[in-house]
Design a protein around this motif. Structure first.
Motif, PDB file in Angstrom:
ATOM      1  N   GLY A  43       9.268  20.331   9.460  1.00 45.40           N
ATOM      2  CA  GLY A  43       8.560  20.776  10.648  1.00 45.40           C
ATOM      3  C   GLY A  43       7.619  19.711  11.166  1.00 45.40           C
ATOM      4  N   PRO A  44       6.988  19.959  12.312  1.00 45.02           N
ATOM      5  CA  PRO A  44       6.123  18.954  12.938  1.00 45.02           C
ATOM      6  C   PRO A  44       4.885  18.610  12.124  1.00 45.02           C
ATOM      7  CG  PRO A  44       5.950  21.060  14.096  1.00 45.02           C
ATOM      8  CD  PRO A  44       7.083  21.179  13.139  1.00 45.02           C
ATOM      9  N   ASN A  45       4.500  19.474  11.178  1.00 42.16           N
ATOM     10  CA  ASN A  45       3.301  19.220  10.374  1.00 42.16           C
ATOM     11  C   ASN A  45       3.645  18.913   8.918  1.00 42.16           C
ATOM     12  OD1 ASN A  45       1.357  19.764  12.505  1.00 42.16           O
ATOM     13  ND2 ASN A  45       2.011  21.890  12.326  1.00 42.16           N
ATOM     14  N   VAL A  46       4.801  18.277   8.728  1.00 37.25           N
ATOM     15  CA  VAL A  46       5.248  17.945   7.375  1.00 37.25           C
ATOM     16  C   VAL A  46       4.171  17.150   6.644  1.00 37.25           C
ATOM     17  CG1 VAL A  46       6.395  15.805   8.086  1.00 37.25           C
ATOM     18  CG2 VAL A  46       7.201  17.031   6.051  1.00 37.25           C
ATOM     19  N   ASN A  47       4.067  17.413   5.343  1.00 35.50           N
ATOM     20  CA  ASN A  47       3.107  16.776   4.432  1.00 35.50           C
ATOM     21  C   ASN A  47       1.724  17.405   4.482  1.00 35.50           C
ATOM     22  OD1 ASN A  47       4.881  14.987   3.224  1.00 35.50           O
ATOM     23  ND2 ASN A  47       4.525  13.402   4.761  1.00 35.50           N
ATOM     24  N   GLU A  48       1.488  18.354   5.383  1.00 33.86           N
ATOM     25  CA  GLU A  48       0.259  19.132   5.284  1.00 33.86           C
ATOM     26  C   GLU A  48       0.414  20.160   4.160  1.00 33.86           C
ATOM     27  OE1 GLU A  48      -1.680  19.213   9.768  1.00 33.86           O
ATOM     28  OE2 GLU A  48      -0.777  21.038   8.946  1.00 33.86           O
ATOM     29  N   LEU A  49      -0.703  20.668   3.686  1.00 37.09           N
ATOM     30  CA  LEU A  49      -0.703  21.759   2.718  1.00 37.09           C
ATOM     31  C   LEU A  49      -1.389  22.963   3.347  1.00 37.09           C
ATOM     32  CD1 LEU A  49      -1.358  18.916   0.865  1.00 37.09           C
ATOM     33  CD2 LEU A  49      -0.695  20.596  -0.868  1.00 37.09           C
ATOM     34  N   ILE A  50      -1.051  24.146   2.845  1.00 36.16           N
ATOM     35  CA  ILE A  50      -1.630  25.384   3.382  1.00 36.16           C
ATOM     36  C   ILE A  50      -2.257  26.196   2.253  1.00 36.16           C
ATOM     37  CG2 ILE A  50      -1.241  27.409   4.820  1.00 36.16           C
ATOM     38  CD1 ILE A  50       1.391  26.240   5.709  1.00 36.16           C
ATOM     39  N   TRP A  51      -3.515  26.542   2.459  1.00 34.55           N
ATOM     40  CA  TRP A  51      -4.227  27.456   1.569  1.00 34.55           C
ATOM     41  C   TRP A  51      -3.958  28.875   2.067  1.00 34.55           C
ATOM     42  CZ3 TRP A  51      -8.123  27.229  -2.389  1.00 34.55           C
ATOM     43  CH2 TRP A  51      -8.907  28.371  -2.517  1.00 34.55           C
ATOM     44  N   VAL A  52      -3.421  29.744   1.222  1.00 37.90           N
ATOM     45  CA  VAL A  52      -3.099  31.119   1.611  1.00 37.90           C
ATOM     46  C   VAL A  52      -3.798  32.069   0.640  1.00 37.90           C
ATOM     47  CG1 VAL A  52      -1.277  32.804   2.002  1.00 37.90           C
ATOM     48  CG2 VAL A  52      -0.867  30.391   2.528  1.00 37.90           C
ATOM     49  N   MET A  53      -4.772  32.808   1.142  1.00 36.02           N
ATOM     50  CA  MET A  53      -5.565  33.714   0.302  1.00 36.02           C
ATOM     51  C   MET A  53      -5.372  35.157   0.765  1.00 36.02           C
ATOM     52  SD  MET A  53      -9.672  33.617  -0.521  1.00 36.02           S
ATOM     53  CE  MET A  53     -10.192  34.279   1.086  1.00 36.02           C
ATOM     54  N   GLY A  54      -5.127  36.040  -0.197  1.00 34.79           N
ATOM     55  CA  GLY A  54      -4.995  37.443   0.139  1.00 34.79           C
ATOM     56  C   GLY A  54      -3.806  38.111  -0.528  1.00 34.79           C
ATOM     57  N   PRO A  55      -3.393  39.280   0.034  1.00 30.43           N
ATOM     58  CA  PRO A  55      -3.920  39.868   1.271  1.00 30.43           C
ATOM     59  C   PRO A  55      -5.376  40.307   1.151  1.00 30.43           C
ATOM     60  CG  PRO A  55      -2.371  41.360   0.191  1.00 30.43           C
ATOM     61  CD  PRO A  55      -2.314  40.090  -0.559  1.00 30.43           C
ATOM     62  N   VAL A  56      -6.113  40.091   2.243  1.00 28.22           N
ATOM     63  CA  VAL A  56      -7.546  40.358   2.243  1.00 28.22           C
ATOM     64  C   VAL A  56      -7.955  40.920   3.598  1.00 28.22           C
ATOM     65  CG1 VAL A  56      -8.038  37.951   2.893  1.00 28.22           C
ATOM     66  CG2 VAL A  56      -9.834  39.350   1.860  1.00 28.22           C
ATOM     67  N   SER A  57      -8.709  42.010   3.593  1.00 26.98           N
ATOM     68  CA  SER A  57      -9.184  42.617   4.835  1.00 26.98           C
ATOM     69  C   SER A  57     -10.475  41.944   5.274  1.00 26.98           C
ATOM     70  CB  SER A  57      -9.425  44.115   4.641  1.00 26.98           C
ATOM     71  OG  SER A  57     -10.548  44.321   3.794  1.00 26.98           O
ATOM     72  N   PHE A  58     -10.877  42.190   6.515  1.00 30.25           N
ATOM     73  CA  PHE A  58     -12.146  41.649   6.989  1.00 30.25           C
ATOM     74  C   PHE A  58     -13.312  42.216   6.179  1.00 30.25           C
ATOM     75  CE2 PHE A  58      -9.823  40.888  11.115  1.00 30.25           C
ATOM     76  CZ  PHE A  58      -9.885  39.507  11.024  1.00 30.25           C
ATOM     77  N   SER A  59     -13.225  43.502   5.828  1.00 30.91           N
ATOM     78  CA  SER A  59     -14.294  44.114   5.020  1.00 30.91           C
ATOM     79  C   SER A  59     -14.398  43.448   3.660  1.00 30.91           C
ATOM     80  CB  SER A  59     -14.027  45.612   4.836  1.00 30.91           C
ATOM     81  OG  SER A  59     -14.063  46.274   6.080  1.00 30.91           O
ATOM     82  N   GLU A  60     -13.270  43.081   3.099  1.00 35.58           N
ATOM     83  CA  GLU A  60     -13.285  42.412   1.798  1.00 35.58           C
ATOM     84  C   GLU A  60     -13.852  41.000   1.911  1.00 35.58           C
ATOM     85  OE1 GLU A  60      -9.560  44.633  -0.433  1.00 35.58           O
ATOM     86  OE2 GLU A  60      -9.164  43.092   1.072  1.00 35.58           O
ATOM     87  N   LEU A  61     -13.667  40.370   3.050  1.00 38.77           N
ATOM     88  CA  LEU A  61     -14.299  39.066   3.270  1.00 38.77           C
ATOM     89  C   LEU A  61     -15.815  39.221   3.329  1.00 38.77           C
ATOM     90  CD1 LEU A  61     -11.943  37.408   5.927  1.00 38.77           C
ATOM     91  CD2 LEU A  61     -12.169  36.800   3.517  1.00 38.77           C
ATOM     92  N   ASP A  62     -16.288  40.305   3.960  1.00 39.75           N
ATOM     93  CA  ASP A  62     -17.727  40.585   4.012  1.00 39.75           C
ATOM     94  C   ASP A  62     -18.293  40.838   2.619  1.00 39.75           C
ATOM     95  OD1 ASP A  62     -18.538  40.317   6.643  1.00 39.75           O
ATOM     96  OD2 ASP A  62     -17.881  42.334   7.185  1.00 39.75           O
ATOM     97  N   ALA A  63     -17.509  41.502   1.788  1.00 40.89           N
ATOM     98  CA  ALA A  63     -17.986  41.915   0.473  1.00 40.89           C
ATOM     99  C   ALA A  63     -17.898  40.808  -0.572  1.00 40.89           C
ATOM    100  CB  ALA A  63     -17.185  43.126  -0.007  1.00 40.89           C
ATOM    101  N   ARG A  64     -17.372  39.665  -0.176  1.00 40.95           N
ATOM    102  CA  ARG A  64     -17.261  38.561  -1.118  1.00 40.95           C
ATOM    103  C   ARG A  64     -18.641  38.166  -1.654  1.00 40.95           C
ATOM    104  NH1 ARG A  64     -13.909  33.646   1.367  1.00 40.95           N
ATOM    105  NH2 ARG A  64     -15.338  34.242   3.015  1.00 40.95           N
ATOM    106  N   PRO A  65     -18.815  38.148  -2.955  1.00 39.44           N
ATOM    107  CA  PRO A  65     -20.121  37.744  -3.484  1.00 39.44           C
ATOM    108  C   PRO A  65     -20.346  36.245  -3.277  1.00 39.44           C
ATOM    109  CG  PRO A  65     -18.550  38.029  -5.271  1.00 39.44           C
ATOM    110  CD  PRO A  65     -17.862  38.508  -4.020  1.00 39.44           C
ATOM    111  N   GLU A  66     -21.564  35.895  -2.910  1.00 39.64           N
ATOM    112  CA  GLU A  66     -21.884  34.477  -2.785  1.00 39.64           C
ATOM    113  C   GLU A  66     -21.904  33.866  -4.184  1.00 39.64           C
ATOM    114  OE1 GLU A  66     -25.390  33.748  -0.590  1.00 39.64           O
ATOM    115  OE2 GLU A  66     -24.718  34.803   1.206  1.00 39.64           O
TER     116      GLU A  66
END
Length: 251
Positions: free
Chosen positions: A70-93
């Motif tokens: 593809g056009p972005n060959v050699n890039e890497l992708i971070w894929v986290m989840g599945p995660v809801s917006f509420s779960e992103l809010d609840a993430r502990p610092e």
């Protein structure tokens, strides 16, 4: 007093329904990045360690994917989840998490590229994967740019026709249409993504006879009309093949 209890019960029912609805969607938090190839082995080791420390459990479970075509060959992708917006809010610092990233990951990343939230579109998922089977390692992604003047309901109907036809072929293990939750405009163009899994490259040689199955569902000559509507709905489309990076992901 009885009326108050009835009202409270009704309110709790409504709030419960809203909460359930909020949990129903499935989405992933992603970003793309490029690395300093001189220190690729060091980053691989550090990323594997970071994920094992902080990202092995839902909803923060993470995998790293290589873009191999593809056009972005050699890039890497971070894929986290599945995660809801509420779960992103609840993430502990976590200072230990942030320090580990700053000290052991960040120095070896050349650039952070697109950061995106991808969500399953309602009723546009096919999942024939065995619950006990390992997660797929390779995916084909088809990105779509929706024309600005396009009727959204027309676009969704076209995508539903694609889903119904793919189901009829009987060959799909996993396929999903995903919606990019943050507006992309023309700089990016990745408004929608059709993602499908495959196990072996030989599957690319298979003829799924899409047109034949489509017209068996929607009638003779219907594929021509579909193709014309598809071209009007989407002004750009391109493929990307991604494969899980087992070393970085700690698999």
């Amino acid at each position: 007093m009885k009326n108050i209890f009835v009202m409270l019960a009704s309110l709790l029912f409504v709030l419960s329904a809203i909460a359930e609805e909020a949990k129903e969607y499935t989405q992933w938090d992603t970003f793309r990045f490029t690395i300093d190839n001189k220190n690729a082995q060091k980053l691989t080791k550090n990323m594997r360690s970071h994920i094992k420390k902080f990202h092995v459990k839902d909803p923060l479970k993470t995998r790293i994917y290589n873009i191999i075509y593809g056009p972005n060959v050699n890039e890497l992708i971070w894929v986290m989840g599945p995660v809801s917006f509420s779960e992103l809010d609840a993430r502990p610092e976590s200072k230990s998490h942030d320090d580990d990233w700053a000290d052991n990951i960040n120095p070896y990343i050349n650039s952070y590229n697109q950061s995106e939230i991808w969500r399953h579109m309602e009723n546009l998922v096919i999942n024939n994967l065995d619950d006990k089977a390992p997660s797929p390692e390779k995916f084909s992604c088809r990105y779509l740019t929706v024309r600005q003047d396009q009727d959204w309901e027309v676009a969704k109907y076209l995508l539903m026709q694609i889903k119904e036809t793919l189901m009829k072929t009987g060959k799909v293990k996993y396929w999903a249409m995903m919606d990019n939750k943050f507006i992309q405009g023309k700089m990016n163009g990745r408004h929608l993504m059709a993602i499908s899994s495959f196990d072996k490259w030989a599957e690319m040689d298979d003829d799924w006879e899409f047109k034949k199955h489509f017209e068996e569902i929607y009638g003779k000559g219907s594929y021509k009309s579909f193709s014309e509507s598809y071209s009007k709905a989407f002004e750009n489309t391109w493929h990307e093949i991604i494969s899980v990076n087992k070393d970085m992901s700690g698999l």
